[in-house]
Design a protein around this motif. Structure first.
Motif, PDB file in Angstrom:
ATOM      1  N   VAL A 416      32.864  33.013  29.560  1.00  0.00           N
ATOM      2  CA  VAL A 416      32.422  34.304  30.070  1.00  0.00           C
ATOM      3  C   VAL A 416      33.748  34.704  29.987  1.00  0.00           C
ATOM      4  O   VAL A 416      34.028  35.746  30.465  1.00  0.00           O
ATOM      5  CB  VAL A 416      33.063  32.969  31.405  1.00  0.00           C
ATOM      6  N   ILE A 417      35.010  34.041  29.457  1.00  0.00           N
ATOM      7  CA  ILE A 417      36.440  35.180  28.723  1.00  0.00           C
ATOM      8  C   ILE A 417      35.754  36.593  27.639  1.00  0.00           C
ATOM      9  O   ILE A 417      36.163  36.988  28.101  1.00  0.00           O
ATOM     10  CB  ILE A 417      37.182  34.363  29.376  1.00  0.00           C
ATOM     11  N   ILE A 418      35.075  35.470  26.668  1.00  0.00           N
ATOM     12  CA  ILE A 418      34.635  36.220  25.768  1.00  0.00           C
ATOM     13  C   ILE A 418      33.819  37.470  27.115  1.00  0.00           C
ATOM     14  O   ILE A 418      34.116  38.580  26.331  1.00  0.00           O
ATOM     15  CB  ILE A 418      33.462  35.439  24.844  1.00  0.00           C
ATOM     16  N   SER A 419      32.507  36.894  27.485  1.00  0.00           N
ATOM     17  CA  SER A 419      31.794  38.099  28.091  1.00  0.00           C
ATOM     18  C   SER A 419      32.697  39.434  28.529  1.00  0.00           C
ATOM     19  O   SER A 419      32.177  40.285  28.604  1.00  0.00           O
ATOM     20  CB  SER A 419      30.760  37.344  28.215  1.00  0.00           C
ATOM     21  N   MET A 420      33.925  38.643  29.046  1.00  0.00           N
ATOM     22  CA  MET A 420      34.570  39.699  29.852  1.00  0.00           C
ATOM     23  C   MET A 420      35.430  40.357  28.963  1.00  0.00           C
ATOM     24  O   MET A 420      36.341  41.479  29.949  1.00  0.00           O
ATOM     25  CB  MET A 420      35.146  39.041  31.403  1.00  0.00           C
ATOM     26  N   HIS A 421      35.739  40.263  28.081  1.00  0.00           N
ATOM     27  CA  HIS A 421      36.780  40.817  27.690  1.00  0.00           C
ATOM     28  C   HIS A 421      36.518  42.112  27.406  1.00  0.00           C
ATOM     29  O   HIS A 421      37.204  42.815  27.653  1.00  0.00           O
ATOM     30  CB  HIS A 421      37.123  39.709  25.886  1.00  0.00           C
ATOM     31  N   GLY A 422      35.499  43.039  27.008  1.00  0.00           N
ATOM     32  CA  GLY A 422      34.991  43.703  26.468  1.00  0.00           C
ATOM     33  C   GLY A 422      35.674  44.676  27.609  1.00  0.00           C
ATOM     34  O   GLY A 422      35.238  46.322  28.048  1.00  0.00           O
ATOM     35  N   ILE A 423      35.590  44.164  29.326  1.00  0.00           N
ATOM     36  CA  ILE A 423      35.760  45.406  30.461  1.00  0.00           C
ATOM     37  C   ILE A 423      37.145  44.902  31.308  1.00  0.00           C
ATOM     38  O   ILE A 423      37.107  44.925  32.219  1.00  0.00           O
ATOM     39  CB  ILE A 423      34.650  44.926  31.374  1.00  0.00           C
ATOM     40  N   PHE A 424      37.629  44.238  30.005  1.00  0.00           N
ATOM     41  CA  PHE A 424      39.172  43.784  30.970  1.00  0.00           C
ATOM     42  C   PHE A 424      39.889  45.748  31.071  1.00  0.00           C
ATOM     43  O   PHE A 424      40.928  45.541  32.252  1.00  0.00           O
ATOM     44  CB  PHE A 424      39.991  43.747  30.599  1.00  0.00           C
ATOM     45  N   LEU A 437      46.618  42.774  32.975  1.00  0.00           N
ATOM     46  CA  LEU A 437      45.560  42.473  32.492  1.00  0.00           C
ATOM     47  C   LEU A 437      45.706  42.346  30.619  1.00  0.00           C
ATOM     48  O   LEU A 437      45.852  43.562  30.393  1.00  0.00           O
ATOM     49  CB  LEU A 437      43.285  42.055  32.641  1.00  0.00           C
ATOM     50  N   SER A 438      46.303  41.479  30.795  1.00  0.00           N
ATOM     51  CA  SER A 438      47.139  41.315  28.576  1.00  0.00           C
ATOM     52  C   SER A 438      45.099  41.757  28.207  1.00  0.00           C
ATOM     53  O   SER A 438      44.108  41.360  27.954  1.00  0.00           O
ATOM     54  CB  SER A 438      46.916  40.051  28.682  1.00  0.00           C
ATOM     55  N   ALA A 439      45.830  42.598  26.993  1.00  0.00           N
ATOM     56  CA  ALA A 439      44.319  43.311  26.152  1.00  0.00           C
ATOM     57  C   ALA A 439      44.360  41.947  25.627  1.00  0.00           C
ATOM     58  O   ALA A 439      43.260  41.713  24.612  1.00  0.00           O
ATOM     59  CB  ALA A 439      44.386  44.335  25.521  1.00  0.00           C
TER      60      ALA A 439
END
Length: 448
Positions: A416-424, A437-439
């Motif tokens: 889930v985190i990996i899939s969301m990382h691009g939209i932080f 949120l941290s980049a």
């Protein structure tokens, strides 16, 4: 809007009719008007009782068309709804009635003999509940007056309502009020400790007593020890939250939009109180774990049918992970980590809770990577009585880290985190007002 116009028209008509009524008939009309006001939702109350309406009441008092006592009967009801529902307007404060009530309080207080205690209480309650965070020298008159009522210990229903109203009014005093401790601290301790032994306060009265205490002393370090160790806030708040979470009425769909149940309004007030506690009070004891469990219980009860309470619980746990001395094992044993792992799968980008949950796991990860300590770096062991702030046993920390990792793997957290990382960045732009949120994606994992 049609309902509001109808009620405004009816209220105006009833005001006019009062001129031909005797005092008893006026009292009856006011009770009818109070029932009508109960039909309004939060926004509508503020629009009906505007500056013009309060000025009209002032005019009727000046012209002897309504007694101060009967006016207070109505205004106390409006103030009660204002305080309970968190309605923030300056309508009363900016009206001529506010100044007149202030003068009446001072005049009544200065009387040497034949002081009308009931009138004084009514005026103080109206003044505090309708002023909405307005700090005044009148607080020095109102606080001891209302504490005298709140100290009543009779068990009849009428006394319980009087105590509830007095404490609700006191809870409207906000941060920044410079009320000397000697005017309230000992009395409040007596009220809370007596309730813990005899359960004499209503849910709203109990919550109001704590909110008053938190608002007045929120940045007093000596006070923290009183709240945590002497008055057992964690245990008390946990018990109240558990009772309220079991009430079924507030979980049902609202019959009409905006018609809140009393229990849900009290829960929202508890969230306000706990926000002060987790944000400003650093001292913790073993009761904190039970408090976190109770917040999780409320979250589970609210997550399918009450968005505002659900969001409030997420915010509380997020703040507790960031700022408080609660240990990671408390978050694990309370079910907070487990419930957030499940919740993150069903969150949508339009729901702010996804960002708060990501922040929560960032703080948990920070603690598990090194020492289990609050996220903010300027806290020190000797300053915060570190037995509750550090996990100094390296074996225990590693074991806890392993358990949390297993929970994350079981729930597919990493994917889930990996899939969301691009939209932080998108989430940061969407919810820019609540921190960034941290980049660095590694900040959200504990196995680093």
């Amino acid at each position: 809007m049609k309902l509001v116009k109808n009620i405004v028209g009816k209220l105006t008509e009833m005001f006019s009719e009062m001129e031909q009524c005797d005092e008893e008939e006026k009292k009856q009309k006011i009770e009818e008007m109070n029932e009508m006001v109960n039909e309004l939702n939060t926004n509508e109350i503020g629009s009906v009782f505007n500056i013009e309406m309060f000025n009209k009441i002032h005019f009727m008092i000046e012209e002897s068309k309504i007694s101060v006592g009967n006016a207070a009967l109505m205004l106390k009801h409006i103030g009660y709804l204002n305080a309970l529902k968190g309605i923030w307007t300056y309508n009363f404060r900016e009206s001529s009635l506010c100044g007149i009530f202030g003068m009446m309080i001072i005049a009544e207080e200065k009387k040497k003999e034949e002081k009308d205690e009931k009138l004084l209480v009514d005026l103080c309650e109206c003044f505090l509940m309708l002023n909405n965070s307005y700090s005044s020298e009148l607080d020095l008159f109102c606080v001891p007056c209302l504490l005298k009522v709140a100290l009543k210990k009779e068990e009849d229903e009428e006394t319980r309502k009087e105590v509830e109203m007095a404490l609700l009014a006191l809870s409207c005093l906000r941060k920044g009020n410079n009320v000397p401790k000697e005017l309230y601290l000992n009395e409040l301790k007596v009220i809370i400790l007596f309730h813990q032994q005899h359960h004499n306060l209503t849910h709203l009265a109990c919550q109001s007593a704590w909110l008053f205490l938190m608002n007045i002393l929120f940045n007093d370090r000596n006070f923290e020890k009183v709240v945590v160790n002497d008055l057992h806030f964690g245990k008390e708040a946990a018990s109240e939250l558990e009772d309220l979470s079991k009430c079924e009425d507030w979980k049902k769909e609202k019959e009409e939009k905006g018609k809140e149940k009393k229990e849900e309004l009290i829960l929202l007030r508890w969230i306000e109180t706990l926000n002060i506690y987790f944000g400003e009070c650093w001292l913790r004891n073993e009761e904190c774990a039970g408090l976190l469990s109770s917040i999780v219980m409320v979250f589970r009860a609210a997550k399918d049918n009450h968005r505002e309470i659900c969001k409030g619980c997420i915010g509380l746990l997020n703040t507790a992970a960031k700022r408080s001395g609660s240990k990671v094992k408390d978050f694990s044993e309370s079910g907070a980590i487990d419930v957030f792992l499940k919740e993150i799968h069903i969150s949508t980008l339009n729901d702010q809770k996804v960002k708060k949950i990501l922040e929560f796991f960032g703080y948990i990860s920070y603690r598990l990577k090194k020492e289990d300590r609050p996220f903010l770096p300027f806290l020190y062991d000797d300053e915060m009585e570190g037995k509750w702030y550090y996990e100094k046993d390296e074996m225990k920390r590693k074991e806890l880290k392993r358990k949390v990792l297993e929970m994350m793997e079981e729930e597919g957290y990493e994917d889930v985190i990996i899939s969301m990382h691009g939209i932080f960045d998108f989430l940061n732009d969407l919810y820019f007002f609540s921190g960034r949120l941290s980049a660095h994606i590694s900040d959200y994992f504990v196995n680093v």
